[in-house]
Motif scaffolding. Sequence first.
Motif, short mmCIF file in Angstrom:
data_model
loop_
_atom_site.label_atom_id
_atom_site.label_comp_id
_atom_site.label_asym_id
_atom_site.label_seq_id
_atom_site.Cartn_x
_atom_site.Cartn_y
_atom_site.Cartn_z
N UNK A 86 0.85 -1.19 0.00
CA UNK A 86 0.00 0.00 0.00
C UNK A 86 0.89 1.24 0.00
N UNK A 87 0.76 2.05 -1.04
CA UNK A 87 1.60 3.24 -1.22
C UNK A 87 0.71 4.44 -1.49
N UNK A 88 1.00 5.57 -0.85
CA UNK A 88 0.22 6.77 -1.07
C UNK A 88 1.03 7.79 -1.88
N UNK A 89 0.31 8.64 -2.60
CA UNK A 89 0.92 9.71 -3.38
C UNK A 89 0.20 11.01 -3.06
N UNK A 90 0.94 12.00 -2.61
CA UNK A 90 0.35 13.31 -2.33
C UNK A 90 0.32 14.11 -3.63
N UNK A 91 -0.86 14.57 -4.03
CA UNK A 91 -1.03 15.26 -5.29
C UNK A 91 -1.24 16.77 -5.14
N UNK A 92 -1.63 17.19 -3.94
CA UNK A 92 -1.84 18.61 -3.69
C UNK A 92 -1.60 18.87 -2.21
N UNK A 93 -0.83 19.93 -1.92
CA UNK A 93 -0.53 20.26 -0.53
C UNK A 93 -0.23 21.75 -0.46
N UNK A 94 -1.25 22.53 -0.21
CA UNK A 94 -1.10 23.98 -0.20
C UNK A 94 -2.06 24.59 0.81
N UNK A 95 -1.59 25.63 1.50
CA UNK A 95 -2.39 26.26 2.54
C UNK A 95 -2.90 25.19 3.51
N UNK A 96 -4.20 25.09 3.68
CA UNK A 96 -4.75 24.12 4.64
C UNK A 96 -5.46 22.96 3.95
N UNK A 97 -5.09 22.69 2.70
CA UNK A 97 -5.71 21.59 1.95
C UNK A 97 -4.64 20.63 1.46
N UNK A 98 -4.87 19.33 1.67
CA UNK A 98 -3.99 18.29 1.17
C UNK A 98 -4.84 17.21 0.51
N UNK A 99 -4.42 16.80 -0.68
CA UNK A 99 -5.11 15.73 -1.41
C UNK A 99 -4.10 14.62 -1.70
N UNK A 100 -4.55 13.38 -1.60
CA UNK A 100 -3.68 12.25 -1.87
C UNK A 100 -4.51 11.04 -2.25
N UNK A 101 -3.85 10.09 -2.91
CA UNK A 101 -4.49 8.80 -3.18
C UNK A 101 -3.56 7.68 -2.74
N UNK A 102 -4.16 6.53 -2.44
CA UNK A 102 -3.41 5.34 -2.04
C UNK A 102 -3.73 4.20 -2.99
N UNK A 182 -11.85 10.70 -6.67
CA UNK A 182 -11.16 11.86 -7.24
C UNK A 182 -10.02 12.29 -6.34
N UNK A 183 -9.09 13.02 -6.92
CA UNK A 183 -8.07 13.72 -6.14
C UNK A 183 -7.75 15.04 -6.83
N UNK A 184 -7.11 15.93 -6.09
CA UNK A 184 -6.85 17.28 -6.56
C UNK A 184 -5.36 17.45 -6.86
N UNK A 185 -5.07 18.18 -7.94
CA UNK A 185 -3.70 18.57 -8.28
C UNK A 185 -3.64 20.09 -8.32
N UNK A 186 -2.45 20.67 -8.43
CA UNK A 186 -2.40 22.13 -8.51
C UNK A 186 -3.15 22.71 -9.70
N UNK A 187 -3.34 21.94 -10.76
CA UNK A 187 -3.95 22.45 -11.98
C UNK A 187 -5.39 22.01 -12.21
N UNK A 188 -5.87 21.07 -11.43
CA UNK A 188 -7.23 20.60 -11.66
C UNK A 188 -7.56 19.36 -10.86
N UNK A 189 -8.65 18.73 -11.25
CA UNK A 189 -9.17 17.55 -10.56
C UNK A 189 -9.01 16.33 -11.46
N UNK A 190 -8.65 15.21 -10.86
CA UNK A 190 -8.56 13.95 -11.58
C UNK A 190 -9.65 13.01 -11.07
N UNK A 191 -10.49 12.54 -11.98
CA UNK A 191 -11.49 11.53 -11.68
C UNK A 191 -10.93 10.19 -12.13
N UNK A 192 -11.06 9.16 -11.31
CA UNK A 192 -10.52 7.85 -11.69
C UNK A 192 -11.56 6.76 -11.46
N UNK A 193 -11.33 5.66 -12.17
CA UNK A 193 -12.14 4.44 -12.01
C UNK A 193 -11.22 3.30 -11.61
N UNK A 194 -11.78 2.28 -10.97
CA UNK A 194 -10.98 1.13 -10.56
C UNK A 194 -10.68 0.24 -11.78
#
Length: 219
Positions: A86-102, A182-194
Amino acid sequence: MQNITNQTLTDTMLYQDVPVLTYTIHYPYFTTNCSQAAAMHVNNYYKYQARQKEDYCRNVLYKEAVEQATYATDHEFPFNKYEFLSVYTVTYNNDCVTSLYSDQYTYLGGAHGNTVRDSQTWDFQTGYQLSLSDYFPNNQTFTQDIISEINKQITEREKQDPSTYFEDFPSLVRGNFNLEGFYVTPDGIVIYYQQYDIAPYSTGIPEFFFPFSESSSRT
């Protein structure tokens, strides 16, 4: 911005001195200037999730691995060690918001393993997760708009690389749409499917990008 420290649970489990299962579980630990109470809530969330995964490995996967190893030995078959990662990736981390997926990868000795993804976008002022609807304010039909755009992107991809999605992808895109996928990046939102939701295994985890300029303003 939050400071993030990696935490890891890992072990190689033996049966009669033979390795039958290896697991490695990475999870984040946060510190922040936004809200210490919020950080504690988020940290407890990931610690609990990691312990649950470890419990699954030690009490479910290990038992299955031992049974398979015993069967292989009795029938003189080769045995491939089970694996859990199980590995996580942080995709957005700015001000008081952090987005990541595992990504949770499980290998049970077959031709290939399977990966399951989950994601969270946290508000470190409140300790609560942000929802997809937060990024589409005042849009009552945002789910329909997203699904329509995903179908357009798949149609374009199929023109360049046929058979990378199932033939009935329009109904699958709608039927398997997950508001939490979904997860957030600095430039937009990524929607994913399994895997297997809308495409064969070889396609992997399908992702669809929505720039902030076309979807909404940043939170």
